[in-house]
Design a protein around this motif. Structure first.
Motif, mmCIF file in Angstrom:
data_model
loop_
_atom_site.group_PDB
_atom_site.id
_atom_site.type_symbol
_atom_site.label_atom_id
_atom_site.label_comp_id
_atom_site.label_asym_id
_atom_site.label_seq_id
_atom_site.Cartn_x
_atom_site.Cartn_y
_atom_site.Cartn_z
ATOM 1 N N GLU A 66 0.829 -1.206 0.000
ATOM 2 C CA GLU A 66 0.000 0.000 0.000
ATOM 3 C C GLU A 66 0.870 1.266 0.000
ATOM 4 O O GLU A 66 0.566 2.248 -0.688
ATOM 5 N N ASP A 74 3.903 1.532 -1.239
ATOM 6 C CA ASP A 74 4.473 1.694 -2.583
ATOM 7 C C ASP A 74 3.449 2.290 -3.544
ATOM 8 O O ASP A 74 3.789 3.141 -4.380
ATOM 9 N N GLU A 75 2.184 1.847 -3.426
ATOM 10 C CA GLU A 75 1.148 2.402 -4.291
ATOM 11 C C GLU A 75 0.959 3.894 -4.032
ATOM 12 O O GLU A 75 0.824 4.695 -4.963
ATOM 13 N N TYR A 76 0.954 4.265 -2.748
ATOM 14 C CA TYR A 76 0.820 5.691 -2.412
ATOM 15 C C TYR A 76 1.988 6.497 -2.977
ATOM 16 O O TYR A 76 1.816 7.614 -3.497
ATOM 17 N N GLU A 77 3.201 5.938 -2.866
ATOM 18 C CA GLU A 77 4.368 6.653 -3.388
ATOM 19 C C GLU A 77 4.276 6.808 -4.910
ATOM 20 O O GLU A 77 4.594 7.862 -5.471
ATOM 21 N N ALA A 78 3.804 5.760 -5.594
ATOM 22 C CA ALA A 78 3.658 5.840 -7.049
ATOM 23 C C ALA A 78 2.638 6.904 -7.429
ATOM 24 O O ALA A 78 2.840 7.685 -8.376
ATOM 25 N N GLU A 79 1.539 6.982 -6.677
ATOM 26 C CA GLU A 79 0.531 8.002 -6.953
ATOM 27 C C GLU A 79 1.094 9.404 -6.735
ATOM 28 O O GLU A 79 0.828 10.334 -7.511
ATOM 29 N N ASP A 80 1.876 9.576 -5.653
ATOM 30 C CA ASP A 80 2.487 10.888 -5.391
ATOM 31 C C ASP A 80 3.449 11.269 -6.517
ATOM 32 O O ASP A 80 3.498 12.446 -6.943
ATOM 33 N N ASP A 81 4.245 10.294 -7.016
ATOM 34 C CA ASP A 81 5.169 10.582 -8.119
ATOM 35 C C ASP A 81 4.412 11.003 -9.373
ATOM 36 O O ASP A 81 4.810 11.930 -10.087
ATOM 37 N N ASP A 82 3.282 10.328 -9.635
ATOM 38 C CA ASP A 82 2.480 10.693 -10.801
ATOM 39 C C ASP A 82 1.940 12.112 -10.678
ATOM 40 O O ASP A 82 1.932 12.893 -11.644
ATOM 41 N N GLU A 83 1.497 12.451 -9.460
ATOM 42 C CA GLU A 83 0.993 13.809 -9.248
ATOM 43 C C GLU A 83 2.091 14.844 -9.438
ATOM 44 O O GLU A 83 1.882 15.913 -10.029
ATOM 45 N N ASN A 142 2.719 15.301 -13.097
ATOM 46 C CA ASN A 142 1.661 16.099 -13.696
ATOM 47 C C ASN A 142 1.851 17.583 -13.410
ATOM 48 O O ASN A 142 1.641 18.448 -14.269
#
Length: 321
Positions: free
Chosen positions: A271, A273-282, A285
């Motif tokens: 979970e 790692d998923e949060y970190e990936a989402e933050d990187d995507d943001e 952007n």
């Protein structure tokens, strides 16, 4: 017309009834209070255990042995029941004992009554824990009976077993032979029976008691008086299966507990790692938005709209020709 009972006759009948109840209560002693199952502390290693002739842990002989039948530690020689005569002398220790019971592993005094009757009526003759299948010689603790199914239990399993004893093996409270609701429950077979199928031709019902189980003959109880459940409850000590390591089988329990904790930690890491990936995507952007803004500003940088109010010039500040 029968004769009217006098006061003396009523008193005599009440006395005989009380004496009959006392004799019956002597024969039915609670297993936890029986002398052969009494608690004993070793004189050498100071470990508490069941009453034994020899310590279960260090094999030492106790200074004051307890009789497994009458529970005495000193023979006062008040009657002529002693096999070994000791007139005028009180016998204690090994001078008081006469045998060792093969079932409960405890001393029996040299009284003729204890020596001749204890081996036949020893309450631990077939005592084997229903959970771990250990007998008296396989563990050092005391033996108890379940309050519901009346099976033998060791000290390690008594609380866990009684917590899960009122659980049916079926998914419903219906009778095992028909579709009606089972009003009588057998806590040994873990099954319910209706009023018709609880009757048995093999086991006869005694007057004033509940009907016996048609399978095992154990006395049934009313289902409404019990806290029966159909869920499968599993507790820590017996969850490891038959190949559990260690003296008491707790090793598999702690292994399963640690593995479950490790699984939870792995889920948390996933979970995270998923949060970190989402933050990187943001963040990507946001950076892409900034680049697009700079590109648009570069395009309109050479555009000249003349003097405008937004550029800092008002119409009254313009020079007149």
């Amino acid at each position: 017309m029968p004769k009217k009972k006098t006061g003396a006759r009523k008193k005599a009948e009440n006395r005989r009834e009380r004496e009959k109840q006392i004799r019956a209560s002597r024969a039915n002693i609670d297993l936890a209070k029986h002398p052969c199952n009494a608690s004993m502390e070793c004189d050498k290693c100071q470990r508490r255990q069941k009453n034994r002739a020899f310590c279960y842990f260090c094999n030492s002989v106790q200074k004051l042995p307890i009789c497994a039948q009458c529970g005495k530690t000193k023979c006062m020689m008040k009657s002529s029941d002693c096999v070994i005569k000791h007139a005028g002398v009180y016998s204690t220790g090994l001078a008081m004992v006469g045998a060792i019971c093969d079932f409960c592993e405890a001393w029996v005094c040299h009284g003729r009554k204890c020596l001749s009757t204890h081996a036949c009526i020893c309450p631990l003759a077939d005592a084997e824990c229903i959970e771990c299948e250990r007998s008296v010689w396989d563990h050092g603790g005391r033996i108890f009976t379940c309050s519901f199914c009346h099976n033998f239990l060791c000290e390690d399993d008594q609380f866990e077993h009684q917590a899960s004893c009122q659980v049916l093996e079926a998914e419903t409270f219906k009778c095992v032979s028909c579709n009606r609701l089972g009003q009588h429950s057998c806590l040994r077979c873990k099954a319910c029976f209706c009023d018709d199928h609880v009757r048995s031709k093999v086991f006869k019902q005694e007057k004033g008691k509940e009907p016996p189980c048609p399978k095992c003959g154990h006395e049934t109880q009313q289902t409404k008086d019990l806290s029966m459940s159909t869920r499968s409850l599993k507790f820590g000590r017996q969850t490891g299966g038959e190949d559990a390591d260690g003296a008491s089988g707790y090793d598999a329990y702690w292994k399963s507990l640690s593995s479950s904790k490790a699984g939870d930690a792995g889920d948390r890491e996933d979970e995270y790692d998923e949060y970190e990936a989402e933050d990187d995507d943001e963040d990507d952007n946001d950076e892409g938005g900034k680049d697009s803004d700079t590109e648009t500003t570069d395009v309109f940088s050479n555009l000249n709209l003349g003097r405008t109010y937004a550029s800092g010039y008002a119409h009254y500040e313009e020079p007149e020709d």
